[in-house]
Design a protein around this motif. Structure first.
Motif, PDB file in Angstrom:
ATOM      1  N   LEU B  58       3.457  -1.831   1.366  1.00 20.00           N
ATOM      2  CA  LEU B  58       4.642  -2.065   2.188  1.00 20.00           C
ATOM      3  C   LEU B  58       5.787  -2.652   1.350  1.00 20.00           C
ATOM      4  N   LYS B  59       5.431  -3.576   0.454  1.00 22.24           N
ATOM      5  CA  LYS B  59       6.440  -4.201  -0.421  1.00 22.24           C
ATOM      6  C   LYS B  59       7.096  -3.155  -1.320  1.00 22.24           C
ATOM      7  N   LEU B  63      11.070  -1.718  -1.319  1.00 24.86           N
ATOM      8  CA  LEU B  63      11.823  -1.957  -2.557  1.00 24.86           C
ATOM      9  C   LEU B  63      11.895  -3.454  -2.902  1.00 24.86           C
ATOM     10  N   ILE B  64      10.868  -4.165  -2.455  1.00 30.97           N
ATOM     11  CA  ILE B  64      10.796  -5.596  -2.780  1.00 30.97           C
ATOM     12  C   ILE B  64       9.993  -5.760  -4.066  1.00 30.97           C
ATOM     13  N   ASP B  65       9.052  -4.862  -4.281  1.00 30.28           N
ATOM     14  CA  ASP B  65       8.214  -4.892  -5.485  1.00 30.28           C
ATOM     15  C   ASP B  65       8.288  -3.513  -6.157  1.00 30.28           C
ATOM     16  N   PHE B  97      13.436  -4.770   8.164  1.00 29.57           N
ATOM     17  CA  PHE B  97      12.159  -5.471   7.984  1.00 29.57           C
ATOM     18  C   PHE B  97      11.810  -6.303   9.220  1.00 29.57           C
ATOM     19  N   PHE B  99       8.847  -9.173  10.017  1.00 25.82           N
ATOM     20  CA  PHE B  99       7.764  -9.938   9.386  1.00 25.82           C
ATOM     21  C   PHE B  99       6.884 -10.632  10.435  1.00 25.82           C
ATOM     22  N   ASP B 178       5.401  -5.807   9.051  1.00 29.49           N
ATOM     23  CA  ASP B 178       4.164  -6.370   8.508  1.00 29.49           C
ATOM     24  C   ASP B 178       3.548  -7.326   9.526  1.00 29.49           C
TER      25      ASP B 178
END
Lengths: 397, 231
Positions: B58-59, B63-65, B97, B99, B178
């Motif tokens: 998911l990250k 584009l977070i990781d 997103f 959370f 998430d």
């Protein structure tokens, strides 16, 4: 709604910021007031107490060449009067006021001085030899311990402008009635001894007047001192060192008890500085805690699309807000502190009544510099926090 | 020049995607050679045990990781080598997103939280447009009467609904969620799933990681991740 508006709103909604601002305001204002108070007290003592005639009189014991010394002193422009034991001081009875003290023998000390002494009631003591004296506005007899359960203070106001009788101590001694002598001296006015917190039984006359009277009463066998009075306490060091060069050692005739008062302010100053440092450390800890508590929000903002430059801009805005509001907080607490000092403290601590609180610009400058350093440090913490937010943003999920 | 993906009707395309971490000199493979395509208008459910790699997946899609190997195409654009600034802009425009812990800014009201992505997005220059859009979204999640409430004045379900409204602020094509109902009661969970489903029907690509048993009833496609591979 702009990013700037959001940043401002968030700043003012964060209760921790208020705590930080209050702490900054209190500790900076406290520091300024305490340091200014010490400064003001020193100034007050310098301008008022230290410049009182008694503190400006010095003595030289057993001068080798008396005439030469007198000539030397007379040639110095800072020296306003030179006299010997006759003109210095002595104790006298004041029969005119004995009836107010159950007939007890009441004494007063009459000192010879050069120059004028300002009066708060009546007229000033003139600088010339005129058979007049000036007495304290709050008079307490020299032998007040003899007068138990009676009012120790006496108001000399009714005697202003009147001739008062003074009797030398020696002439009232047992078996000496045959040499009883009394003199008349006009009370021209009363000086403010309250602000000096001293001299409750000290009257003053011109040193020539005193010498003239005393020479009629007594012969001083060991007249070995030379006394001189200077124009201003500020010239003390200069005069003493000049005399020292000529081989004369001059000493102040009166101990200066102001040291005690100023020392207590020095302690307060140290406490103030300590509190200031501790408070600033608390401010830094609170701010760091605040930032790290909001670390997730910083990360979130980055995930939502805030660029680093935008976050940096927000950080600068926050720092500017903190600085402006710290200054406002400081001014508010400073005004409160000054108000408390002027309206509350003198009622409980009378010694503050005389002191005019002078807010020293230097103290402002010092606190301002420290404040800038603190804000700069907070800004750096902010940047570190941004970098942490950047490196750890993937940990948000 | 950005590389283009050739497949049509694919919103996200993962090509030979792998992700490894190093613990000292030891390599730990979290994702191993993943090939997946996500289409718009579909509700994807990713399931798997804890530590299976679903959150990492998911990250990377958010584009977070960054992946260790492989490529990611979003809207046929290879996003692997975009700069930090471009990635931020891309996330702001294309991805919403949601959370598990909502992550609302506690110092902002529900309304203000929804406006944040729009404020970041330079396309929303007019205050009136931002306001209209935020109110519409809060109405969509049933919170029109709570716009001035701060997160602490809202229930967990309401906070998550604000988070959904915020995720939709810039009308992104992808919503990554998430464990959005991990902290919620059954009623709130149902509401959130229904809203996500409604969003997928409106053309959004919903990719959700969830352990909820009911989630499967809303998903168009279920992807199970085990030991870094899609089963």
């Amino acid at each position: 709604m702009s990013s700037l508006k959001i940043t401002i709103k968030k700043f003012f909604r964060n209760k921790l910021n208020y705590l930080i601002l209050i702490l900054i305001g209190i500790c900076c204002a406290f520091s300024i007031i305490v340091n200014s108070l010490t400064y003001s007290t020193k100034e007050y003592y310098k301008d008022n107490v230290l410049n009182w005639a008694d503190y400006r009189i010095f003595s030289i014991l057993h001068p080798e060449n008396r005439e030469k010394l007198i000539n030397k002193l007379n040639s110095m422009e800072e020296v306003i009067g030179v006299f010997d034991e006759y003109g210095y001081y002595t104790a006298w009875y004041m029969p005119d006021i004995e009836e107010h003290f159950e007939g007890k023998e009441i004494t007063v000390r009459i000192s010879g001085v050069a120059g004028e002494i300002p009066a708060v009631k009546g007229e000033n003591l003139p600088a010339t030899d005129e058979d007049v004296m000036i007495c304290p506005i709050t008079y307490r007899p020299l032998e007040n311990l003899l007068v138990e359960n009676t009012k120790l203070e006496f108001d000399l106001t009714p005697f202003i402008g009147k001739e008062m009788t003074i009797v030398p101590l020696e002439s009232r001694s047992p078996g000496k009635d045959d040499i009883y002598k009394e003199f008349k001296i006009k009370l021209v006015g009363l000086y403010d001894n309250d602000r000096l917190n001293n001299f409750y039984h000290d009257c003053y006359t011109n040193y020539n007047t005193l010498a003239k009277i005393r020479k009629q009463v007594t012969t001083i066998k060991n007249n070995s001192h030379i006394y001189f009075q200077i124009d201003d306490k500020i010239n003390e060091e200069k005069v003493i060192s000049e005399l020292k060069k000529s081989g004369y050692f001059a000493h102040s005739v009166m101990d200066i008890d102001y040291v005690l008062a100023v020392d207590s302010f020095d302690t307060l100053e140290y406490i103030g500085k300590g509190l200031f440092i501790i408070s600033m450390l608390i401010v830094l800890c609170l701010f760091s805690y605040n930032l790290f508590r909001n670390k997730k929000i910083i990360k979130l903002n980055k995930i939502l699309g805030y660029s680093n430059i935008r976050l940096l801009f927000n950080s600068i805005i926050e720092t500017i807000l903190l600085f402006i509001n710290s200054c406002i907080s400081l001014i508010i607490f400073l005004l409160v502190g000054i108000h408390v000092f002027k309206n509350y403290l003198p009622d409980h601590y009378p010694s503050f009544k005389q002191i005019n609180l002078i807010i020293s610009p230097l103290e402002f400058k010092k606190v301002f510099i420290v404040l800038i350093f603190i804000i700069a440090f907070i800004f750096i913490i902010n940047i570190i926090s941004l970098l942490l937010g950047k490196s750890n943003r993937k940990n948000i999920i | 020049m950005e590389e283009k993906n050739t497949k049509n009707n694919t919103l996200i395309s993962l090509k030979n995607l792998s992700k490894s971490y190093y613990k000292g000199s030891k390599e730990i493979k979290v994702l191993n050679n993943i090939n997946l395509d996500f289409e718009p208008g579909k509700f994807y459910l990713i399931v798997g045990h804890s530590g299976s790699g679903k959150s990492t997946l998911l990250k990377i899609m958010g584009l977070i990781d960054k992946p260790t190997n492989g490529e990611i195409f979003i809207n046929n654009n290879n996003v692997n080598n975009l700069s930090d600034r471009k990635l931020a802009k891309f996330r702001n425009n294309e991805i919403g997103f949601v959370f598990q812990d909502y992550f609302l800014d506690k110092l902002l009201t529900a309304y203000e939280n929804v406006t944040v992505p729009m404020i970041i997005n330079k396309e929303y220059k007019k205050r009136k447009i931002v306001k209209k859009r935020a109110l519409e979204l809060l109405d969509f999640v049933g919170l029109k009467d709570r716009i001035k409430h701060f997160p602490k004045e809202l229930s967990g379900g309401e906070e998550q609904r604000v988070a959904i409204a915020r995720a939709l602020a810039n009308d992104p094509s992808i919503i990554l969620a998430d464990e959005p109902t991990g902290n919620l009661d059954v009623e709130s969970e149902k509401f959130i799933f229904e809203k996500l489903k409604e969003m997928s029907k409106n053309g959004k690509c919903i990719i959700m990681v969830s352990h909820s048993k009911d989630a499967i009833n809303y998903a168009d496609k279920v992807l199970e991740v085990k030991d870094g591979v899609i089963l």
